[in-house]
Design a protein around this motif. Structure first.
Motif, mmCIF file in Angstrom:
data_model
loop_
_atom_site.group_PDB
_atom_site.id
_atom_site.type_symbol
_atom_site.label_atom_id
_atom_site.label_comp_id
_atom_site.label_asym_id
_atom_site.label_seq_id
_atom_site.Cartn_x
_atom_site.Cartn_y
_atom_site.Cartn_z
ATOM 1 N N LEU A 141 -112.368 101.476 35.993
ATOM 2 C CA LEU A 141 -111.736 102.544 36.755
ATOM 3 C C LEU A 141 -112.352 103.869 36.321
ATOM 4 O O LEU A 141 -112.449 104.151 35.115
ATOM 5 N N VAL A 142 -112.771 104.666 37.279
ATOM 6 C CA VAL A 142 -113.316 105.999 37.023
ATOM 7 C C VAL A 142 -112.218 107.000 37.348
ATOM 8 O O VAL A 142 -111.720 107.025 38.481
ATOM 9 N N CYS A 143 -111.809 107.799 36.349
ATOM 10 C CA CYS A 143 -110.643 108.675 36.499
ATOM 11 C C CYS A 143 -110.949 110.094 36.044
ATOM 12 O O CYS A 143 -111.582 110.284 35.000
ATOM 13 N N PRO A 144 -110.468 111.098 36.765
ATOM 14 C CA PRO A 144 -110.526 112.454 36.221
ATOM 15 C C PRO A 144 -109.472 112.594 35.119
ATOM 16 O O PRO A 144 -108.441 111.919 35.157
ATOM 17 N N TYR A 145 -109.748 113.444 34.128
ATOM 18 C CA TYR A 145 -108.720 113.710 33.131
ATOM 19 C C TYR A 145 -107.539 114.417 33.775
ATOM 20 O O TYR A 145 -106.388 114.185 33.408
ATOM 21 N N ARG A 146 -107.832 115.266 34.730
ATOM 22 C CA ARG A 146 -106.782 116.053 35.381
ATOM 23 C C ARG A 146 -105.923 115.140 36.242
ATOM 24 O O ARG A 146 -106.422 114.245 36.927
ATOM 25 N N HIS A 147 -104.620 115.374 36.200
ATOM 26 C CA HIS A 147 -103.653 114.544 36.922
ATOM 27 C C HIS A 147 -103.589 114.995 38.376
ATOM 28 O O HIS A 147 -102.746 115.812 38.765
ATOM 29 N N VAL A 148 -104.500 114.457 39.192
ATOM 30 C CA VAL A 148 -104.498 114.734 40.626
ATOM 31 C C VAL A 148 -104.440 113.404 41.368
ATOM 32 O O VAL A 148 -104.941 112.394 40.877
ATOM 33 N N ARG A 169 -116.366 108.488 27.811
ATOM 34 C CA ARG A 169 -115.679 109.766 27.997
ATOM 35 C C ARG A 169 -116.693 110.813 28.443
ATOM 36 O O ARG A 169 -117.654 111.089 27.726
ATOM 37 N N GLY A 170 -116.483 111.368 29.629
ATOM 38 C CA GLY A 170 -117.291 112.475 30.090
ATOM 39 C C GLY A 170 -116.584 113.785 29.807
ATOM 40 O O GLY A 170 -115.573 113.825 29.097
ATOM 41 N N GLU A 171 -117.102 114.856 30.379
ATOM 42 C CA GLU A 171 -116.490 116.165 30.166
ATOM 43 C C GLU A 171 -115.214 116.332 30.975
ATOM 44 O O GLU A 171 -114.219 116.868 30.500
ATOM 45 N N ARG A 172 -115.247 115.874 32.215
ATOM 46 C CA ARG A 172 -114.102 116.038 33.117
ATOM 47 C C ARG A 172 -113.554 114.707 33.634
ATOM 48 O O ARG A 172 -112.485 114.667 34.223
ATOM 49 N N VAL A 173 -114.314 113.647 33.430
ATOM 50 C CA VAL A 173 -113.981 112.331 33.988
ATOM 51 C C VAL A 173 -114.251 111.283 32.910
ATOM 52 O O VAL A 173 -115.163 111.452 32.092
ATOM 53 N N PHE A 174 -113.458 110.222 32.906
ATOM 54 C CA PHE A 174 -113.670 109.130 31.954
ATOM 55 C C PHE A 174 -113.640 107.794 32.681
ATOM 56 O O PHE A 174 -113.218 107.701 33.841
#
Length: 201
Positions: free
Chosen positions: A87-94, A68-73
């Motif tokens: 899979l590298v994913c932003p927390y934000r749903h974009v 878990r990163g700050e903005r991406v996990f």
């Protein structure tokens, strides 16, 4: 010659249930969820239905989250091509790579790099496939939430199964792979040339 009252053994026949037919079976019932489209949001704009939005709200074990990163996990692929498929994913749903803001873009890149270094340290693959599918037409399984694939590759890891049977043989459970990779994940600093311990090169 058998007498008229003696039973005569029936010839073996593949028509009888349970008779061997010479084929080995590789049962992959977990893929039925993929075939049926489970876990895919009905409404792509509803973040509440998105598996990549739900995963961080669970424990690392239940959500298969590796880091878990700050903005991406970073999360395990539920339907991996190879063991360690991340899979590298932003927390934000974009949905689009160009929708990432500057801070997300930096961390997205840093965690992709850290994923490669971690897989090198933990599994020693010979190579990687790294990339993302943008949109349904490009083959994105969950097109509404951006995710980058990091797939470790080994010589000879592809055989007739994916071509003929649309099946991959995976020697390790997702939970075990997640646990091993999470333990190996020691650095996400993009300025650190060594990355995770022992992963340089």
């Amino acid at each position: 010659m058998a007498g008229v009252d003696e039973p005569v053994a029936a010839e073996p026949s593949a028509a009888f249930p349970g008779d061997p037919d010479g084929f080995e079976r590789l049962w992959t019932p977990h893929r039925m969820a993929y075939v049926k489209g489970e876990h895919k949001p009905v409404d792509p704009h509803d973040a509440g239905q998105c598996p990549f939005c739900r995963a961080p709200g669970r424990t690392d074990e239940d959500g298969l989250v590796v880091h878990r990163g700050e903005r991406v996990f970073v999360v395990m692929n539920l339907f991996p091509y190879n063991p360690g498929h991340l899979l590298v994913c932003p927390y934000r749903h974009v949905s689009s790579y160009v929708d990432l803001d500057a801070a997300e873009l930096v961390e997205f890149t840093a965690l992709t790099r850290a994923a490669v270094l971690t897989l090198r340290a933990a599994s020693g693959p010979a190579g990687f496939n790294i990339g993302m599918n943008q949109g349904d037409v490009a083959g994105a399984g969950i097109a509404a939430h951006l995710h980058q694939h990091v797939v470790p590759r080994w010589a000879g890891d592809s055989n007739f199964l994916p071509v003929v049977a649309r099946t991959k043989a995976l020697p390790e459970l997702l939970e075990d792979t997640r646990r091993r990779l999470a333990a190996a994940w020691t650095s996400t600093d993009p300025s650190d040339p060594a990355g995770p311990a022992g992963a340089g090169g």
